[in-house]
Motif scaffolding. Structure first.
Motif, PDB file in Angstrom:
ATOM      1  N   SER A 132     -46.231  14.721  17.904  1.00  6.37           N
ATOM      2  CA  SER A 132     -45.354  14.986  18.375  1.00  6.37           C
ATOM      3  C   SER A 132     -44.112  13.467  18.583  1.00  6.37           C
ATOM      4  N   LEU A 133     -42.942  13.541  17.848  1.00  7.18           N
ATOM      5  CA  LEU A 133     -42.675  12.345  17.726  1.00  7.18           C
ATOM      6  C   LEU A 133     -41.671  11.616  18.710  1.00  7.18           C
ATOM      7  N   GLU A 134     -41.918  12.615  20.457  1.00  4.90           N
ATOM      8  CA  GLU A 134     -41.311  11.337  21.334  1.00  4.90           C
ATOM      9  C   GLU A 134     -42.333  10.917  22.245  1.00  4.90           C
ATOM     10  N   LYS A 135     -44.245  12.105  21.742  1.00  9.86           N
ATOM     11  CA  LYS A 135     -45.126  11.144  22.446  1.00  9.86           C
ATOM     12  C   LYS A 135     -45.982  10.518  21.498  1.00  9.86           C
ATOM     13  N   CYS A 136     -46.041  10.003  20.131  1.00 11.20           N
ATOM     14  CA  CYS A 136     -46.818   9.546  19.152  1.00 11.20           C
ATOM     15  C   CYS A 136     -46.532   7.714  19.863  1.00 11.20           C
ATOM     16  N   THR A 137     -47.429   7.855  19.000  1.00  9.77           N
ATOM     17  CA  THR A 137     -47.453   6.018  19.408  1.00  9.77           C
ATOM     18  C   THR A 137     -46.968   4.938  18.581  1.00  9.77           C
ATOM     19  N   VAL A 138     -46.801   5.465  17.281  1.00  9.81           N
ATOM     20  CA  VAL A 138     -45.704   4.622  16.111  1.00  9.81           C
ATOM     21  C   VAL A 138     -44.479   4.828  17.182  1.00  9.81           C
ATOM     22  N   THR A 139     -43.837   5.938  17.533  1.00  3.95           N
ATOM     23  CA  THR A 139     -42.466   5.251  18.373  1.00  3.95           C
ATOM     24  C   THR A 139     -42.470   4.303  19.598  1.00  3.95           C
ATOM     25  N   THR A 182     -37.691   6.864  11.140  1.00  2.00           N
ATOM     26  CA  THR A 182     -39.337   6.588  12.393  1.00  2.00           C
ATOM     27  C   THR A 182     -40.124   6.669  12.492  1.00  2.00           C
ATOM     28  N   CYS A 183     -40.816   6.598  11.307  1.00  2.00           N
ATOM     29  CA  CYS A 183     -42.655   7.030  11.289  1.00  2.00           C
ATOM     30  C   CYS A 183     -42.623   6.001   9.517  1.00  2.00           C
ATOM     31  N   ILE A 184     -43.954   5.407   9.092  1.00  2.00           N
ATOM     32  CA  ILE A 184     -44.747   5.615   7.919  1.00  2.00           C
ATOM     33  C   ILE A 184     -44.634   6.514   7.283  1.00  2.00           C
ATOM     34  N   TYR A 185     -44.582   7.590   7.748  1.00  2.00           N
ATOM     35  CA  TYR A 185     -44.784   8.463   6.639  1.00  2.00           C
ATOM     36  C   TYR A 185     -43.542   9.014   6.753  1.00  2.00           C
ATOM     37  N   GLY A 186     -42.166   8.517   7.035  1.00  2.00           N
ATOM     38  CA  GLY A 186     -40.590   9.123   6.713  1.00  2.00           C
ATOM     39  C   GLY A 186     -40.652  10.117   7.712  1.00  2.00           C
ATOM     40  N   ASN A 244     -39.050  12.646   7.816  1.00  2.00           N
ATOM     41  CA  ASN A 244     -39.453  14.150   7.663  1.00  2.00           C
ATOM     42  C   ASN A 244     -40.645  14.356   7.927  1.00  2.00           C
ATOM     43  N   ALA A 245     -41.447  13.271   8.538  1.00  2.00           N
ATOM     44  CA  ALA A 245     -42.908  14.434   8.364  1.00  2.00           C
ATOM     45  C   ALA A 245     -43.469  14.793   9.192  1.00  2.00           C
ATOM     46  N   ASP A 246     -44.011  15.438   9.251  1.00  2.00           N
ATOM     47  CA  ASP A 246     -44.257  17.017  10.129  1.00  2.00           C
ATOM     48  C   ASP A 246     -45.222  15.948  11.224  1.00  2.00           C
ATOM     49  N   CYS A 247     -45.180  15.876  12.179  1.00  2.00           N
ATOM     50  CA  CYS A 247     -46.022  14.818  13.507  1.00  2.00           C
ATOM     51  C   CYS A 247     -46.947  16.561  14.050  1.00  2.00           C
ATOM     52  N   SER A 248     -46.775  17.763  14.399  1.00  2.00           N
ATOM     53  CA  SER A 248     -46.881  18.846  14.624  1.00  2.00           C
ATOM     54  C   SER A 248     -48.341  18.819  13.583  1.00  2.00           C
ATOM     55  N   ARG A 249     -48.620  18.089  12.199  1.00  2.00           N
ATOM     56  CA  ARG A 249     -49.776  18.491  12.040  1.00  2.00           C
ATOM     57  C   ARG A 249     -50.639  16.629  10.952  1.00  2.00           C
ATOM     58  N   CYS A 250     -50.010  16.076  12.154  1.00  2.00           N
ATOM     59  CA  CYS A 250     -50.364  14.484  11.380  1.00  2.00           C
ATOM     60  C   CYS A 250     -51.902  14.023  11.506  1.00  2.00           C
ATOM     61  N   GLY A 251     -51.718  13.451  10.406  1.00  2.00           N
ATOM     62  CA  GLY A 251     -53.667  13.043  10.119  1.00  2.00           C
ATOM     63  C   GLY A 251     -53.342  11.966  10.405  1.00  2.00           C
ATOM     64  N   GLY A 290     -54.515   5.911  11.728  1.00  2.00           N
ATOM     65  CA  GLY A 290     -54.020   5.243  12.648  1.00  2.00           C
ATOM     66  C   GLY A 290     -54.506   4.535  13.847  1.00  2.00           C
ATOM     67  N   ILE A 291     -53.748   6.007  13.784  1.00  2.00           N
ATOM     68  CA  ILE A 291     -52.854   6.294  15.408  1.00  2.00           C
ATOM     69  C   ILE A 291     -54.011   6.733  16.297  1.00  2.00           C
ATOM     70  N   ALA A 292     -55.182   7.448  15.593  1.00  2.00           N
ATOM     71  CA  ALA A 292     -56.230   8.537  15.822  1.00  2.00           C
ATOM     72  C   ALA A 292     -57.403   7.569  16.578  1.00  2.00           C
TER      73      ALA A 292
END
Ligand code: SF4
Ligand code: SF4
Length: 313
Positions: free
Chosen positions: A246-253, A267-271, A273-280, A283-285
């Protein structure tokens, strides 16, 4: 002269420990992710980028000024992407001189020039699959560039989608047999909120099975695979996935400031509107898999990433 060298050495050591501490123990933003161009030399079938209008990108001076500003604000690492970043070698060179580490995500069509960066080349599969997505002859052109540009070996970045999910082992074989490629990292396709995913997205329960498959393949291809037990756990719905998707918890933010090619923050490299709930995002993983499990290799990697090369901002 000797005293000066000693001072330089102790400055470097001090910087090293400071950076290491910030990188591993704090959420200080040490990474800048910058789209350096909206232009691209390909028109991949799955890509929305070349179909959309974009505001004018920053010119060279303004983009370098933005990078300098970010460097002064404490960023050590630059991630450059596009469009096709290879179309702006001057910006890549400037980043390599400013930051401690620079990673460039490229389609490989303009090659891998003699610049001190890590080249991440996107391959969507072996020849037939890659060309069906990126255009006829693209795979051979990229492989030729990999053979020709011998300064730095690239790492392959493979985004797993519905189109190539059955091509994983063939890709591993190819990378394992090619001594000019350093290794291969994996992401899963991340859809945008409210947009059609063009049939590329693999549902999370099915993705769990691919994660198992990757771990099985690791028994054979561990030398070249940037995917391990820690990464797998970050992707599994039964593992740590819910701790960051999720946007709040992701390391990117917490760790990365991302910018569009016109200099506006996103907010993110993916833009936005990236759907954090289905993020793949691999790099973060990989990052979380390493630093939330405290493996010795993770600490070694952190040390390598923050090692000061004494550069001027
Ligand atoms: S190379 Fe990248 S930016 Fe260019 S069209 Fe393909 S996916 Fe889009
Ligand atoms: S899309 Fe993924 S990487 Fe981007 S902010 Fe959301 S969870 Fe993080």
């Amino acid at each position: 002269m000797e005293a000066k060298l000693k001072n330089d050495k102790s400055d470097e050591l001090r910087m090293f420990f400071l950076n290491f501490y910030r990188f591993v123990f704090t959420d200080t933003k040490m990474i800048m992710a910058l789209n350096i161009t909206d232009r691209c030399n390909l028109k991949c079938t799955h890509c929305y980028w070349w179909r959309e209008e974009h505001p004018p990108q920053l010119d060279d001076d303004a983009m370098i000024a933005l990078m300098k500003e970010q460097r002064k604000a404490g960023k050590n690492i630059a991630l450059l992407y596009g469009g096709e970043p290879g179309l702006r070698p001057k910006i890549i060179k400037a980043a390599s001189e400013l930051f401690e580490a620079t990673v460039v995500y490229t389609n490989g069509m303009v090659g891998f020039p003699d610049i001190e960066v890590t080249w991440m080349v996107s391959l969507d599969g072996t020849r037939e699959i890659h060309d069906s997505i990126r255009g006829k002859g693209v795979y051979d052109k990229v492989m030729k560039n990999i053979e020709r540009d011998t300064f730095r070996k690239p790492v392959v970045h493979f985004t797993i989608t519905r189109q190539n999910q059955h091509n994983i082992e063939d890709m591993l074989k190819m990378v394992s047999d090619n001594k000019r490629i350093r290794g291969i990292g994996f992401s899963f396709f991340t859809p945008e909120q409210g947009k059609h995913d063009n049939g590329l997205f693999i549902p999370l329960d099915e993705r769990d099975k691919i994660v198992d498959e990757l771990m099985e393949l690791r028994k054979t291809y561990w030398r070249v695979m940037g995917f391990n037990k820690g990464t797998a756990n970050q992707f599994r719905t039964t593992g740590a996935y819910s701790k960051w998707n999720s946007l709040e918890k992701c390391t990117v933010t917490k760790m990365v400031d991302c910018f569009n090619a016109d200099g506006t923050p996103i907010t993110c490299i993916y833009g936005n509107n990236a759907d954090c709930s289905r993020c793949g995002c691999g790099g973060i993983a990989a990052y979380r898999g390493a630093f939330k499990s405290w493996s010795p290799m993770a600490l070694f990697t952190a040390a390598a990433m923050v090692a000061s090369k004494k550069k001027e901002a």
